[in-house]
Design a protein around this motif. Sequence first.
Motif, PDB file in Angstrom:
ATOM      1  N   SER A 144       0.856  -1.334   0.185  1.00 21.48           N
ATOM      2  CA  SER A 144      -0.065   0.098  -0.041  1.00 21.48           C
ATOM      3  C   SER A 144       0.877   1.288   0.000  1.00 21.48           C
ATOM      4  CB  SER A 144      -0.870   0.038   1.298  1.00 21.48           C
ATOM      5  OG  SER A 144      -0.250   0.361   2.504  1.00 21.48           O
ATOM      6  N   LYS A 145       2.008   1.269   0.727  1.00 21.32           N
ATOM      7  CA  LYS A 145       2.867   2.469   0.637  1.00 21.32           C
ATOM      8  C   LYS A 145       3.319   2.542  -0.647  1.00 21.32           C
ATOM      9  CE  LYS A 145       6.768   4.314   3.109  1.00 21.32           C
ATOM     10  NZ  LYS A 145       7.857   4.273   4.422  1.00 21.32           N
ATOM     11  N   VAL A 146       3.774   1.567  -1.252  1.00 26.75           N
ATOM     12  CA  VAL A 146       4.379   1.688  -2.594  1.00 26.75           C
ATOM     13  C   VAL A 146       3.364   2.382  -3.444  1.00 26.75           C
ATOM     14  CG1 VAL A 146       5.199   0.404  -4.638  1.00 26.75           C
ATOM     15  CG2 VAL A 146       6.289  -0.143  -2.419  1.00 26.75           C
ATOM     16  N   ALA A 147       1.968   1.781  -3.517  1.00 28.23           N
ATOM     17  CA  ALA A 147       1.074   2.197  -4.255  1.00 28.23           C
ATOM     18  C   ALA A 147       0.628   3.713  -4.223  1.00 28.23           C
ATOM     19  CB  ALA A 147      -0.043   1.482  -4.278  1.00 28.23           C
ATOM     20  N   VAL A 148       0.731   4.205  -2.833  1.00 26.23           N
ATOM     21  CA  VAL A 148       0.464   5.697  -2.602  1.00 26.23           C
ATOM     22  C   VAL A 148       1.704   6.615  -2.998  1.00 26.23           C
ATOM     23  CG1 VAL A 148       0.525   7.274  -0.866  1.00 26.23           C
ATOM     24  CG2 VAL A 148      -0.739   5.189  -0.638  1.00 26.23           C
ATOM     25  N   ALA A 149       2.815   6.016  -2.904  1.00 20.09           N
ATOM     26  CA  ALA A 149       4.270   6.726  -3.548  1.00 20.09           C
ATOM     27  C   ALA A 149       3.923   7.044  -5.008  1.00 20.09           C
ATOM     28  CB  ALA A 149       5.362   5.972  -3.245  1.00 20.09           C
ATOM     29  N   GLU A 150       3.728   6.019  -5.806  1.00 14.85           N
ATOM     30  CA  GLU A 150       3.434   5.857  -7.080  1.00 14.85           C
ATOM     31  C   GLU A 150       2.551   6.746  -7.783  1.00 14.85           C
ATOM     32  OE1 GLU A 150       2.954   1.768  -8.090  1.00 14.85           O
ATOM     33  OE2 GLU A 150       5.320   1.223  -8.091  1.00 14.85           O
ATOM     34  N   HIS A 151       1.142   6.835  -6.954  1.00 13.39           N
ATOM     35  CA  HIS A 151       0.040   7.724  -6.984  1.00 13.39           C
ATOM     36  C   HIS A 151       0.592   8.960  -7.162  1.00 13.39           C
ATOM     37  CE1 HIS A 151      -4.219   8.836  -7.290  1.00 13.39           C
ATOM     38  NE2 HIS A 151      -3.771   9.762  -6.060  1.00 13.39           N
ATOM     39  N   PHE A 152       1.110   9.669  -5.913  1.00 18.09           N
ATOM     40  CA  PHE A 152       1.534  10.798  -5.925  1.00 18.09           C
ATOM     41  C   PHE A 152       2.930  11.168  -6.536  1.00 18.09           C
ATOM     42  CE2 PHE A 152      -1.392  10.563  -2.491  1.00 18.09           C
ATOM     43  CZ  PHE A 152      -2.228  11.463  -2.699  1.00 18.09           C
ATOM     44  N   GLY A 153       3.730  10.310  -6.727  1.00 10.11           N
ATOM     45  CA  GLY A 153       5.110  10.681  -7.341  1.00 10.11           C
ATOM     46  C   GLY A 153       5.927  11.218  -6.482  1.00 10.11           C
ATOM     47  N   GLU A 154       5.677  10.992  -5.184  1.00 12.29           N
ATOM     48  CA  GLU A 154       6.426  11.607  -4.336  1.00 12.29           C
ATOM     49  C   GLU A 154       7.007  10.852  -2.961  1.00 12.29           C
ATOM     50  OE1 GLU A 154       5.199  15.472  -2.462  1.00 12.29           O
ATOM     51  OE2 GLU A 154       3.841  15.548  -4.160  1.00 12.29           O
ATOM     52  N   PRO A 155       7.992  11.068  -2.431  1.00 13.45           N
ATOM     53  CA  PRO A 155       8.458  10.073  -1.232  1.00 13.45           C
ATOM     54  C   PRO A 155       7.377  10.173  -0.122  1.00 13.45           C
ATOM     55  CG  PRO A 155      10.311  11.368  -1.854  1.00 13.45           C
ATOM     56  CD  PRO A 155       8.996  11.963  -2.599  1.00 13.45           C
ATOM     57  N   ILE A 156       7.058   8.976   0.577  1.00 14.33           N
ATOM     58  CA  ILE A 156       6.214   8.884   1.371  1.00 14.33           C
ATOM     59  C   ILE A 156       6.829   8.595   2.893  1.00 14.33           C
ATOM     60  CG2 ILE A 156       4.476   7.400   2.507  1.00 14.33           C
ATOM     61  CD1 ILE A 156       3.361   8.967   0.008  1.00 14.33           C
ATOM     62  N   ALA A 157       6.472   9.748   4.001  1.00 15.97           N
ATOM     63  CA  ALA A 157       7.320   9.665   4.999  1.00 15.97           C
ATOM     64  C   ALA A 157       6.639   8.696   6.148  1.00 15.97           C
ATOM     65  CB  ALA A 157       7.228  11.137   5.807  1.00 15.97           C
ATOM     66  N   THR A 158       5.409   8.134   5.887  1.00 19.12           N
ATOM     67  CA  THR A 158       4.939   7.254   6.855  1.00 19.12           C
ATOM     68  C   THR A 158       5.769   5.992   6.952  1.00 19.12           C
ATOM     69  OG1 THR A 158       2.753   7.849   5.882  1.00 19.12           O
ATOM     70  CG2 THR A 158       2.728   5.707   7.307  1.00 19.12           C
ATOM     71  N   GLU A 159       5.746   5.551   8.350  1.00 21.09           N
ATOM     72  CA  GLU A 159       6.880   4.442   8.620  1.00 21.09           C
ATOM     73  C   GLU A 159       6.007   2.966   8.591  1.00 21.09           C
ATOM     74  OE1 GLU A 159       8.562   5.335  12.179  1.00 21.09           O
ATOM     75  OE2 GLU A 159       9.297   7.352  12.016  1.00 21.09           O
ATOM     76  N   ILE A 160       6.838   2.150   8.367  1.00 13.71           N
ATOM     77  CA  ILE A 160       6.059   0.838   8.552  1.00 13.71           C
ATOM     78  C   ILE A 160       7.137  -0.013   9.767  1.00 13.71           C
ATOM     79  CG2 ILE A 160       5.504  -1.445   7.856  1.00 13.71           C
ATOM     80  CD1 ILE A 160       5.095  -0.323   4.954  1.00 13.71           C
ATOM     81  N   ASN A 161       6.453   0.012  11.036  1.00 17.12           N
ATOM     82  CA  ASN A 161       7.261  -0.405  11.810  1.00 17.12           C
ATOM     83  C   ASN A 161       7.122  -1.873  12.467  1.00 17.12           C
ATOM     84  OD1 ASN A 161       6.909   2.760  13.846  1.00 17.12           O
ATOM     85  ND2 ASN A 161       8.293   2.196  12.077  1.00 17.12           N
ATOM     86  N   ALA A 162       8.054  -2.429  13.163  1.00 16.16           N
ATOM     87  CA  ALA A 162       7.828  -3.734  13.839  1.00 16.16           C
ATOM     88  C   ALA A 162       6.765  -3.764  14.955  1.00 16.16           C
ATOM     89  CB  ALA A 162       8.948  -4.181  14.387  1.00 16.16           C
ATOM     90  N   PRO A 163       5.754  -4.743  14.960  1.00 15.84           N
ATOM     91  CA  PRO A 163       4.800  -4.761  15.913  1.00 15.84           C
ATOM     92  C   PRO A 163       5.398  -4.476  17.360  1.00 15.84           C
ATOM     93  CG  PRO A 163       5.134  -6.834  15.156  1.00 15.84           C
ATOM     94  CD  PRO A 163       5.847  -5.975  14.384  1.00 15.84           C
ATOM     95  N   ALA A 164       4.636  -3.812  18.288  1.00 16.70           N
ATOM     96  CA  ALA A 164       5.051  -3.569  19.548  1.00 16.70           C
ATOM     97  C   ALA A 164       3.980  -3.726  20.505  1.00 16.70           C
ATOM     98  CB  ALA A 164       5.672  -1.853  19.719  1.00 16.70           C
ATOM     99  N   THR A 165       4.517  -3.708  22.024  1.00 18.33           N
ATOM    100  CA  THR A 165       3.073  -3.586  22.847  1.00 18.33           C
ATOM    101  C   THR A 165       2.261  -2.397  22.873  1.00 18.33           C
ATOM    102  OG1 THR A 165       4.600  -4.704  24.379  1.00 18.33           O
ATOM    103  CG2 THR A 165       2.767  -3.718  25.235  1.00 18.33           C
ATOM    104  N   PHE A 166       0.887  -2.606  22.771  1.00 20.25           N
ATOM    105  CA  PHE A 166      -0.073  -1.598  22.414  1.00 20.25           C
ATOM    106  C   PHE A 166      -0.535  -1.252  23.856  1.00 20.25           C
ATOM    107  CE2 PHE A 166      -4.186   0.080  22.291  1.00 20.25           C
ATOM    108  CZ  PHE A 166      -3.936   1.204  21.065  1.00 20.25           C
TER     109      PHE A 166
END
Length: 209
Positions: free
Chosen positions: A140-162
Amino acid sequence: MAALKFARSGLILALASGITLTSNLALADTEKAVFAGGCFWCMEEAFDKIEGVTKTTSGYTGGTTENPTYKEVGGGNTQHAEALEVEYDTDIVDYNDLLYVFWRNIDPFVENRQFCDSGSEYRSALFPLDDAQREAAEASKVAVAEHFGEPIATEINAPATFYPAEEYHQDYHNKNPVRYRLYKNGCGRPDRLEEIWGDEAAPGEVPDA
């Protein structure tokens, strides 16, 4: 949607005729997902609108401090982000649907902030809980980046305690609607989302498959 209506109708008919019946809704297959998109009050409102979402919990994740408080997270030293844990019925909505809602409720171009709120606690991030969610999140992050043609700052992190936030934060948009609207509009969230996403901004439902 039709299956859900059928389950409700069947339950009503059974109760009316005196038959004991276990509701199909109680047997729903639910999963969880965790999203960080700035103010958790706003993210909670966004996901509460989505059919198939059975529960939302505002909280903190991604940091090092155990059982953090709102004040501690706001201080910027816990590495936690304000986040939302979403529980959803997989017979009605899936993780890709939730990703659609997530992206259209954030500004994906800014780092360590969302709208008028700045600091790492307001960063946008995905916290996929298994390999399938991670694969979908990355795609999904790749798709958003391709849609806008801009780098995406949103991180994809490892799961952590909520860690759930304090009770007064839960369901804030319903408990304090006037204050909530003043904050949300004053922060410029609706205007910025419309600027980025146009008619797709902050959807109240997911698109048909």
